[in-house]
Design a protein around this motif. Sequence first.
Motif, PDB file in Angstrom:
ATOM      1  N   PRO A  26     -14.319  -5.305   6.789  1.00 32.75           N
ATOM      2  CA  PRO A  26     -14.583  -6.459   7.662  1.00 32.75           C
ATOM      3  C   PRO A  26     -14.182  -6.138   9.100  1.00 32.75           C
ATOM      4  O   PRO A  26     -13.124  -5.552   9.351  1.00 32.75           O
ATOM      5  CB  PRO A  26     -13.684  -7.559   7.080  1.00 32.75           C
ATOM      6  N   ARG A  27     -15.028  -6.484  10.052  1.00 29.83           N
ATOM      7  CA  ARG A  27     -14.748  -6.163  11.454  1.00 29.83           C
ATOM      8  C   ARG A  27     -13.683  -7.080  12.047  1.00 29.83           C
ATOM      9  O   ARG A  27     -12.967  -6.686  12.969  1.00 29.83           O
ATOM     10  CB  ARG A  27     -16.041  -6.252  12.278  1.00 29.83           C
ATOM     11  N   ARG A  28     -13.590  -8.299  11.556  1.00 34.45           N
ATOM     12  CA  ARG A  28     -12.602  -9.243  12.062  1.00 34.45           C
ATOM     13  C   ARG A  28     -11.890  -9.880  10.880  1.00 34.45           C
ATOM     14  O   ARG A  28     -12.437 -10.016   9.796  1.00 34.45           O
ATOM     15  CB  ARG A  28     -13.269 -10.325  12.921  1.00 34.45           C
ATOM     16  N   TRP A  29     -10.652 -10.284  11.122  1.00 37.53           N
ATOM     17  CA  TRP A  29      -9.846 -10.978  10.122  1.00 37.53           C
ATOM     18  C   TRP A  29      -9.683 -10.148   8.851  1.00 37.53           C
ATOM     19  O   TRP A  29      -9.783 -10.665   7.737  1.00 37.53           O
ATOM     20  CB  TRP A  29     -10.461 -12.351   9.786  1.00 37.53           C
ATOM     21  N   HIS A  30      -9.451  -8.866   9.023  1.00 38.75           N
ATOM     22  CA  HIS A  30      -9.264  -8.018   7.846  1.00 38.75           C
ATOM     23  C   HIS A  30      -7.937  -8.386   7.177  1.00 38.75           C
ATOM     24  O   HIS A  30      -6.889  -8.375   7.818  1.00 38.75           O
ATOM     25  CB  HIS A  30      -9.254  -6.547   8.256  1.00 38.75           C
ATOM     26  N   PRO A  31      -7.945  -8.685   5.866  1.00 36.72           N
ATOM     27  CA  PRO A  31      -6.687  -9.067   5.194  1.00 36.72           C
ATOM     28  C   PRO A  31      -5.619  -7.987   5.263  1.00 36.72           C
ATOM     29  O   PRO A  31      -4.428  -8.298   5.332  1.00 36.72           O
ATOM     30  CB  PRO A  31      -7.135  -9.327   3.753  1.00 36.72           C
ATOM     31  N   VAL A  32      -6.010  -6.715   5.217  1.00 34.21           N
ATOM     32  CA  VAL A  32      -5.007  -5.649   5.281  1.00 34.21           C
ATOM     33  C   VAL A  32      -4.333  -5.635   6.647  1.00 34.21           C
ATOM     34  O   VAL A  32      -3.117  -5.426   6.758  1.00 34.21           O
ATOM     35  CB  VAL A  32      -5.644  -4.281   4.970  1.00 34.21           C
ATOM     36  N   ALA A  33      -5.109  -5.886   7.702  1.00 38.31           N
ATOM     37  CA  ALA A  33      -4.502  -5.974   9.039  1.00 38.31           C
ATOM     38  C   ALA A  33      -3.546  -7.161   9.117  1.00 38.31           C
ATOM     39  O   ALA A  33      -2.462  -7.069   9.712  1.00 38.31           O
ATOM     40  CB  ALA A  33      -5.593  -6.103  10.100  1.00 38.31           C
ATOM     41  N   ALA A 175      -0.746  -2.798  -0.642  1.00 37.48           N
ATOM     42  CA  ALA A 175       0.458  -3.150   0.105  1.00 37.48           C
ATOM     43  C   ALA A 175       1.390  -1.949   0.218  1.00 37.48           C
ATOM     44  O   ALA A 175       1.907  -1.638   1.303  1.00 37.48           O
ATOM     45  CB  ALA A 175       1.170  -4.318  -0.566  1.00 37.48           C
ATOM     46  N   ALA A 176       1.627  -1.249  -0.887  1.00 40.64           N
ATOM     47  CA  ALA A 176       2.522  -0.097  -0.863  1.00 40.64           C
ATOM     48  C   ALA A 176       1.972   1.014   0.014  1.00 40.64           C
ATOM     49  O   ALA A 176       2.716   1.656   0.768  1.00 40.64           O
ATOM     50  CB  ALA A 176       2.746   0.412  -2.291  1.00 40.64           C
ATOM     51  N   ASN A 177       0.673   1.264  -0.065  1.00 42.57           N
ATOM     52  CA  ASN A 177       0.074   2.315   0.744  1.00 42.57           C
ATOM     53  C   ASN A 177       0.111   1.979   2.228  1.00 42.57           C
ATOM     54  O   ASN A 177       0.321   2.853   3.075  1.00 42.57           O
ATOM     55  CB  ASN A 177      -1.369   2.543   0.280  1.00 42.57           C
ATOM     56  N   THR A 178      -0.067   0.702   2.549  1.00 45.39           N
ATOM     57  CA  THR A 178       0.023   0.280   3.947  1.00 45.39           C
ATOM     58  C   THR A 178       1.445   0.428   4.471  1.00 45.39           C
ATOM     59  O   THR A 178       1.662   0.871   5.607  1.00 45.39           O
ATOM     60  CB  THR A 178      -0.452  -1.179   4.086  1.00 45.39           C
ATOM     61  N   LEU A 179       2.433   0.065   3.655  1.00 47.37           N
ATOM     62  CA  LEU A 179       3.825   0.248   4.072  1.00 47.37           C
ATOM     63  C   LEU A 179       4.134   1.713   4.334  1.00 47.37           C
ATOM     64  O   LEU A 179       4.849   2.054   5.286  1.00 47.37           O
ATOM     65  CB  LEU A 179       4.777  -0.293   3.010  1.00 47.37           C
ATOM     66  N   ASP A 201       5.021   4.852  -2.732  1.00 49.57           N
ATOM     67  CA  ASP A 201       3.644   5.307  -2.563  1.00 49.57           C
ATOM     68  C   ASP A 201       3.412   6.620  -3.308  1.00 49.57           C
ATOM     69  O   ASP A 201       2.362   6.812  -3.931  1.00 49.57           O
ATOM     70  CB  ASP A 201       3.347   5.481  -1.074  1.00 49.57           C
ATOM     71  N   ASP A 202       4.389   7.526  -3.271  1.00 46.62           N
ATOM     72  CA  ASP A 202       4.257   8.784  -4.008  1.00 46.62           C
ATOM     73  C   ASP A 202       4.078   8.524  -5.503  1.00 46.62           C
ATOM     74  O   ASP A 202       3.211   9.130  -6.154  1.00 46.62           O
ATOM     75  CB  ASP A 202       5.503   9.654  -3.795  1.00 46.62           C
TER      76      ASP A 202
END
Length: 372
Positions: A26-33, A175-179, A201-202
Amino acid sequence: MRQATPVATAAGLIAGYALDALVGDPRRWHPVAGFGRAAGALERRIYRPERTAGAAYAALAVGAPVLLGAAATVATRRRPLARAVLVAAATWTVLGGRTLRHEATVMGRALRGGDLPGARQRIGHLCGRDPSALDEPELARATVESVAENTSDAVVAPLFWGAVAGLPGLLGYRAANTLDAMVGHRSPRYARFGTPAARLDDVLNLVPARLTGLLTVAVAPVAHGDRARTWRIWRRDRNDHPSPNAGQCEAAMAGALGVRLGGRNVYFGRSEVRPFLGDGPRPEARHLPRAARISGAVGLAALGLAAAYPLTAGRLAAAAGRRLAAGLGARAGRGAVGTGVRTGRVAPASALRAGRGPAAGAGSTSGRGSGR
């Protein structure tokens, strides 16, 4: 209803993958962002240069999405259509295959056109290396290595955890990968605080990374690679990388493309020397479309496995869990009766009924970088 739930999960994974392939992020309002902003705010509140603080941070930041996914799973346990829609939306949100292939294509176009400044500016979309002194072979190498590793992180691992653990798996893994991307790298600020997130993450990528390597071996011919060579390079070099997971993906990609990866990586303020993976020349612009093709083929193969799992092994695992729960309940019921006799008392009728309940068949069914 038990049969409808695995079908809904499989259908949701397929639909979410299709949305990512057709539409991309998604270009805007991406949940991961949005999650990243919330995790950043949490970090500012609880940060201390200690591993205990980092562990609390990881537990809170990953636990919240997992609980959200678990609540949604319970709410849709008798609504397979709603389950499929939620799984599709979550899968689309956490996947990044189209974006990854697009970045590789853009980098290849820039390098073939001799646009080194544009390529150096673009490499930041794929990795955190200092691009100021990178020439074409180093930019191509950075792209191939990032495509290889992120095929696992952004495609195979989310599908794996979505198949194994449903909505909690999809949300918890992302969530873990983003952290890990936020705090898992080595720096004075995150040397201790970021360690728990990096280790989590590992652990979550141990199986997906090795699956990515095996699938790369299997699909190597789609990019004119040789399976026997890819298998040999993967077996020989996969454990030479300092990351427990990145080497699995990069060694297989090196074998499939017939190139040599590894070497000196310069980040902002520090440098690392990585062992060489593979045989042959250094990557060039011509290798990038092939790397993107392999990444896409690995993603499709992983989707097939992920969609099949809830309908096959996942169903068997759920049935085994129900039988185990029934057996434990039956033994608990017999223990309650035996205890009442041995002590000269008769167990209450409610306890006997509770003991017979599980024995009669009650049970439960079940539906998550290498910078350190």
